[in-house]
Write an enzyme that holds these catalytic residues in place. Structure first.
Site, PDB file in Angstrom:
ATOM      1  N   LYS A 112       1.297   1.424  12.708  1.00  0.00           N
ATOM      2  CA  LYS A 112       0.197   0.597  12.211  1.00  0.00           C
ATOM      3  C   LYS A 112      -0.755   0.199  13.341  1.00  0.00           C
ATOM      4  O   LYS A 112      -1.965   0.036  13.109  1.00  0.00           O
ATOM      5  CB  LYS A 112       0.739  -0.658  11.521  1.00  0.00           C
ATOM      6  CG  LYS A 112       1.469  -0.373  10.215  1.00  0.00           C
ATOM      7  CD  LYS A 112       0.566   0.222   9.149  1.00  0.00           C
ATOM      8  CE  LYS A 112       1.255   0.256   7.788  1.00  0.00           C
ATOM      9  NZ  LYS A 112       0.409   0.877   6.744  1.00  0.00           N
ATOM     10  N   ARG A 124       7.107  -0.579  -3.128  1.00  0.00           N
ATOM     11  CA  ARG A 124       8.120   0.455  -2.951  1.00  0.00           C
ATOM     12  C   ARG A 124       8.268   0.814  -1.475  1.00  0.00           C
ATOM     13  O   ARG A 124       9.380   1.011  -0.981  1.00  0.00           O
ATOM     14  CB  ARG A 124       7.742   1.693  -3.763  1.00  0.00           C
ATOM     15  CG  ARG A 124       8.776   2.810  -3.670  1.00  0.00           C
ATOM     16  CD  ARG A 124       8.392   4.009  -4.500  1.00  0.00           C
ATOM     17  NE  ARG A 124       9.365   5.063  -4.368  1.00  0.00           N
ATOM     18  CZ  ARG A 124       9.234   6.263  -4.896  1.00  0.00           C
ATOM     19  NH1 ARG A 124       8.156   6.544  -5.611  1.00  0.00           N
ATOM     20  NH2 ARG A 124      10.154   7.189  -4.728  1.00  0.00           N
ATOM     21  N   ALA A 125       7.143   0.913  -0.751  1.00  0.00           N
ATOM     22  CA  ALA A 125       7.207   1.241   0.673  1.00  0.00           C
ATOM     23  C   ALA A 125       7.938   0.148   1.451  1.00  0.00           C
ATOM     24  O   ALA A 125       8.763   0.431   2.324  1.00  0.00           O
ATOM     25  CB  ALA A 125       5.799   1.438   1.228  1.00  0.00           C
ATOM     26  N   ALA A 160       7.839   6.610   6.474  1.00  0.00           N
ATOM     27  CA  ALA A 160       8.564   7.119   7.637  1.00  0.00           C
ATOM     28  C   ALA A 160       9.941   7.551   7.165  1.00  0.00           C
ATOM     29  O   ALA A 160      10.476   6.979   6.200  1.00  0.00           O
ATOM     30  CB  ALA A 160       8.691   6.054   8.720  1.00  0.00           C
ATOM     31  N   ILE A 200       0.138  -1.907  -3.844  1.00  0.00           N
ATOM     32  CA  ILE A 200      -1.161  -2.445  -3.454  1.00  0.00           C
ATOM     33  C   ILE A 200      -2.283  -1.565  -3.998  1.00  0.00           C
ATOM     34  O   ILE A 200      -3.313  -2.064  -4.463  1.00  0.00           O
ATOM     35  CB  ILE A 200      -1.247  -2.587  -1.928  1.00  0.00           C
ATOM     36  CG1 ILE A 200      -0.310  -3.714  -1.452  1.00  0.00           C
ATOM     37  CG2 ILE A 200      -2.681  -2.859  -1.482  1.00  0.00           C
ATOM     38  CD1 ILE A 200      -0.192  -3.839   0.045  1.00  0.00           C
ATOM     39  N   TYR A 247      10.906  -4.279  11.431  1.00  0.00           N
ATOM     40  CA  TYR A 247       9.737  -3.475  11.068  1.00  0.00           C
ATOM     41  C   TYR A 247       9.727  -2.151  11.831  1.00  0.00           C
ATOM     42  O   TYR A 247       9.219  -1.151  11.354  1.00  0.00           O
ATOM     43  CB  TYR A 247       8.448  -4.266  11.301  1.00  0.00           C
ATOM     44  CG  TYR A 247       7.253  -3.688  10.592  1.00  0.00           C
ATOM     45  CD1 TYR A 247       7.252  -3.515   9.209  1.00  0.00           C
ATOM     46  CD2 TYR A 247       6.120  -3.307  11.297  1.00  0.00           C
ATOM     47  CE1 TYR A 247       6.159  -2.979   8.551  1.00  0.00           C
ATOM     48  CE2 TYR A 247       5.015  -2.771  10.648  1.00  0.00           C
ATOM     49  CZ  TYR A 247       5.047  -2.612   9.272  1.00  0.00           C
ATOM     50  OH  TYR A 247       3.956  -2.072   8.624  1.00  0.00           O
TER      51      TYR A 247
END
Length: 259
Positions: free
Chosen positions: A167, A199-200, A100, A26, A160
């Site tokens: 978040k 990638r994340a 994480a 992004i 998630y």
């Protein structure tokens, strides 16, 4: 260019964009769009390993690339110092960093380690406040600060996991930062894209199922594109968005509006 159209442009603005990993990032989409809109950009990647993939993207566009691991003491300060030395000032900041430990990310939230949770919050959330503190004194005309969030902050999304609470903290931080930085004419937002394969995101278990669920729920019946996320982000950094701050703004093909 008319006054109205120029307010929708980034012509002449100076931006700092954190977190480019590759051509699916992004942060890369935002950096590319910002340059196309006339901005000067300093961007960061994690380390030399990432730089091999990122520099071939940024170099042709004249984007100044700096290594920055926000967990390493002094690197964030060095990044901001370099940006100010290179550009003179900063008009917008786009923070697109999330991480994480994999063992905590793939497990249940109740099983997450204290250390892993703390590191996830430090990298994915608190680093936004840190970069804001460093950049704000170099934003004489005010400007915009953006970070990236996800729907899983406000509702429980299967797989998630740990990033949901992280978040949620980020979105709360955005509101407080908007309140605190508003008197300096600095606007703060969280952009909430639908799932795309960054990638994340690839570290999230069964991410392909998450993407298919988004397609099934979306009124537009598709995923959003990197260009659509970058376009929204660019708009929020223009003068045309000068009356907006403190919001979480979705670009997810409408998934957030569905039950």
């Amino acid at each position: 260019m008319t006054q109205a159209s120029s307010s929708f442009s980034l012509q002449g603005k100076k931006g700092l964009i954190l977190g480019i990993a590759n051509d699916h990032s992004i942060a890369w989409g935002c950096a590319k769009m910002a340059v196309q809109q006339g901005a000067q950009v300093v961007a960061s990647c994690l380390n030399d390993k990432a730089r091999k993939y990122v520099e071939p993207l940024t170099q042709p566009l004249g984007i100044d690339l700096v290594n920055c691991n926000v967990e390493t003491e002094g690197e964030l300060q060095a990044l901001v110092d370099h940006a100010v030395k290179t550009m003179g000032q900063i008009d917008f900041v786009i923070h697109s960093i999330a991480w994480a430990p994999i063992e905590d990310l793939h497990g249940d939230v109740v099983d997450s380690s204290r250390e892993g949770f703390a590191r996830a919050v430090s990298v994915s959330c608190h680093s936004f406040a840190e970069v804001a503190k460093l950049c704000a004194p170099h934003m004489p005309n005010g400007g915009s600060m953006l970070s990236m969030t996800y729907l899983g902050s406000g509702e429980a999304v299967p797989n998630y996991g740990l990033m949901g609470p992280v978040k949620a903290a980020l979105e709360s931080m955005v509101r407080y930062m908007a309140m605190e930085l508003g008197p300096r004419n600095i606007r703060v937002h969280a952009v909430s894209p639908g799932p795309i394969l960054t990638r994340a995101a690839s570290g999230i278990a069964e991410f392909d199922k998450l993407m298919q669920t988004a397609i099934d729920k979306a009124p537009l019946q598709r995923l959003v594109t990197l260009e659509e996320i970058a376009s929204l982000s660019a708009f929020l950094c223009t003068d045309a968005a000068s009356g907006m701050t403190g919001q979480t703004i979705y670009v997810d093909a409408g998934v957030h509006a569905m039950d």
